[in-house]
Design an enzyme around this catalytic site. Structure first.
Site, PDB file in Angstrom:
ATOM      1  N   ASP A 111       9.858 -38.705 -46.028  1.00 26.16           N
ATOM      2  CA  ASP A 111      10.627 -38.048 -47.089  1.00 26.16           C
ATOM      3  C   ASP A 111      11.681 -37.086 -46.542  1.00 26.16           C
ATOM      4  O   ASP A 111      12.121 -36.179 -47.241  1.00 26.16           O
ATOM      5  CB  ASP A 111       9.694 -37.299 -48.039  1.00 26.16           C
ATOM      6  CG  ASP A 111       8.796 -36.307 -47.323  1.00 26.16           C
ATOM      7  OD1 ASP A 111       8.897 -36.188 -46.088  1.00 26.16           O
ATOM      8  OD2 ASP A 111       7.983 -35.659 -47.997  1.00 26.16           O
ATOM      9  N   LYS A 162       4.187 -21.329 -43.925  1.00 23.56           N
ATOM     10  CA  LYS A 162       4.750 -20.776 -45.159  1.00 23.56           C
ATOM     11  C   LYS A 162       4.569 -19.256 -45.276  1.00 23.56           C
ATOM     12  O   LYS A 162       3.840 -18.759 -46.144  1.00 23.56           O
ATOM     13  CB  LYS A 162       4.149 -21.483 -46.373  1.00 23.56           C
ATOM     14  CG  LYS A 162       4.470 -22.971 -46.390  1.00 23.56           C
ATOM     15  CD  LYS A 162       3.945 -23.691 -47.605  1.00 23.56           C
ATOM     16  CE  LYS A 162       4.325 -25.164 -47.559  1.00 23.56           C
ATOM     17  NZ  LYS A 162       3.812 -25.940 -48.691  1.00 23.56           N
ATOM     18  N   ASP A 223      14.870 -32.134 -47.027  1.00 20.07           N
ATOM     19  CA  ASP A 223      13.569 -32.556 -47.540  1.00 20.07           C
ATOM     20  C   ASP A 223      13.785 -33.105 -48.938  1.00 20.07           C
ATOM     21  O   ASP A 223      14.218 -32.389 -49.845  1.00 20.07           O
ATOM     22  CB  ASP A 223      12.634 -31.347 -47.567  1.00 20.07           C
ATOM     23  CG  ASP A 223      11.257 -31.672 -48.128  1.00 20.07           C
ATOM     24  OD1 ASP A 223      11.070 -32.782 -48.673  1.00 20.07           O
ATOM     25  OD2 ASP A 223      10.366 -30.816 -48.040  1.00 20.07           O
TER      26      ASP A 223
END
Length: 360
Positions: A111, A162, A223
């Site tokens: 992806d 993250k 992305d």
């Protein structure tokens, strides 16, 4: 470099309704399934054997690509019975690899649209003697990604998933989703259970003293996990901003596939794609959008940065901005849909039913 693993098993939940009937890598970008662009770029870099790690709607891949010979590739398919995560998926297909223990194996996510110099990543891996080499890219806001700080030689120091506070953001380098593994390292990943390379494999390799090397490549990177990103990626391929040898036509403001029909006074701009059998009627204006095969855009409709699903219909004078219309859905005349709207497959919106402005 002769072989690679391509991870294409995700459900693509953030892309729904695009992925209700179609796995994310098979959604069309610039006129062909997105996976086609990745396979073509790998082939151009010298890869000739690719194992596809499939799961969600796995049955659609092989009928489309077959053995890969039409792309100059040898393709194999391995389907996960239960989702195994990135690391588990890599380990699950390892038996199909032909590389010797010290040889490199390219691994990339299904992806990511990127201009990565694949050969350069492999050279970095070989010249540094790394166990795993990672493509890194720099982003302005890294909070949604995994940070990968490196030393002055590019050797990876840590993996920080993250981060949310300013103190945690120690670098703007992120994991860009393409790797080169020493073949023997793949065999150390646990078999038969979910494993995340980002949260488990890479940190454990670092703790064990393995050499993980980062290569920053700041060419095009996107992305494609959200509808807005997917639409933008398709437009960028058509415009030539994102490189791919698989775009079925010349780069420019628009790409009209064979059997599509476009009225002479319709205006198509911004990397718009019109798929096979689709019809764009008189006075319609379509910018930066993807019109999938068999869809109909009726007279006077205005569509911007949107994706119209297979066999869907957009009614006269309707205005769509930043929206996704599922396969077979019907948007009646004089509707107005704005950023973030998603209309599910086969849904029907009556004429004038949804607006963000007055009808006068």
């Amino acid at each position: 470099m002769t072989e690679a693993i391509l991870l294409v098993g995700g459900k693509g939940t953030r892309l729904r309704p695009l992925t209700v009937h179609t796995p994310k890598p098979m959604v069309r970008a610039a006129g062909v399934p997105f996976l086609t662009h990745q396979l073509a770029r790998a082939r151009a870099a010298g890869v000739d054997h690719i194992v596809l790690a499939t799961s969600y709607l796995a049955e659609v891949f092989e009928p489309h690509f077959g053995d890969g010979s039409s792309l100059g590739l040898h393709l194999e398919y391995v389907t996960e019975v239960e989702p195994l995560g990135t690391g588990g998926a890599i380990r699950n297909v390892a038996d199909r690899l032909h590389s010797a223990p010290d040889e490199p194996v390219l691994v990339f996510n299904g992806d990511i649209l990127t201009g990565l110099d694949i050969r350069a990543l492999v050279r970095t891996h070989e010249t540094t003697g790394a166990d795993v080499s990672l493509h890194l890219t720099k982003v302005t806001d890294p909070r949604a990604y995994g940070l990968v700080p490196t030393d002055e030689t590019g050797r990876v120091l840590a993996f920080l998933e993250k981060p949310q506070t300013p103190e945690e953001i120690v670098t703007d380098q992120i994991n860009a989703g393409a790797y080169v593994f020493r073949r023997s390292v793949i065999d150390t990943i646990p078999r038969g259970r979910p494993v995340s390379v980002e949260r488990e494999t890479f940190p454990e390799l670092l703790s064990a003293g393995a050499h993980l090397q980062g290569m920053v490549d700041s060419t095009y990177w996107l992305d494609l996990g959200t509808p807005a990103a997917f639409v933008r990626g398709s437009a960028d391929l058509v415009l030539g901003r994102a490189p791919s040898p698989a775009v079925p036509g010349r780069c420019g403001d628009r790409l009209i596939l064979p059997t599509a029909r476009v009225a002479p006074d319709a205006k198509l701009t911004g990397g718009t794609v019109v798929g096979e059998g689709a019809y764009i009627a008189e006075g319609a204006r379509v910018s930066g959008s993807t019109i999938l095969p068999g869809a109909v855009v009726e007279p006077g409709a205005v569509i911007t940065n949107s994706l119209i699903g297979t066999r869907a219909r957009v009614g006269e004078r309707s205005i769509l901005t930043g929206t996704v219309i599922g396969d077979g859905a019907v948007i009646g005349a004089d509707n107005e849909l704005r950023d973030g709207a998603r209309v599910w497959c086969d849904a029907k919106i009556p004429a004038g039913a949804v607006r963000f402005s007055s009808d006068r």
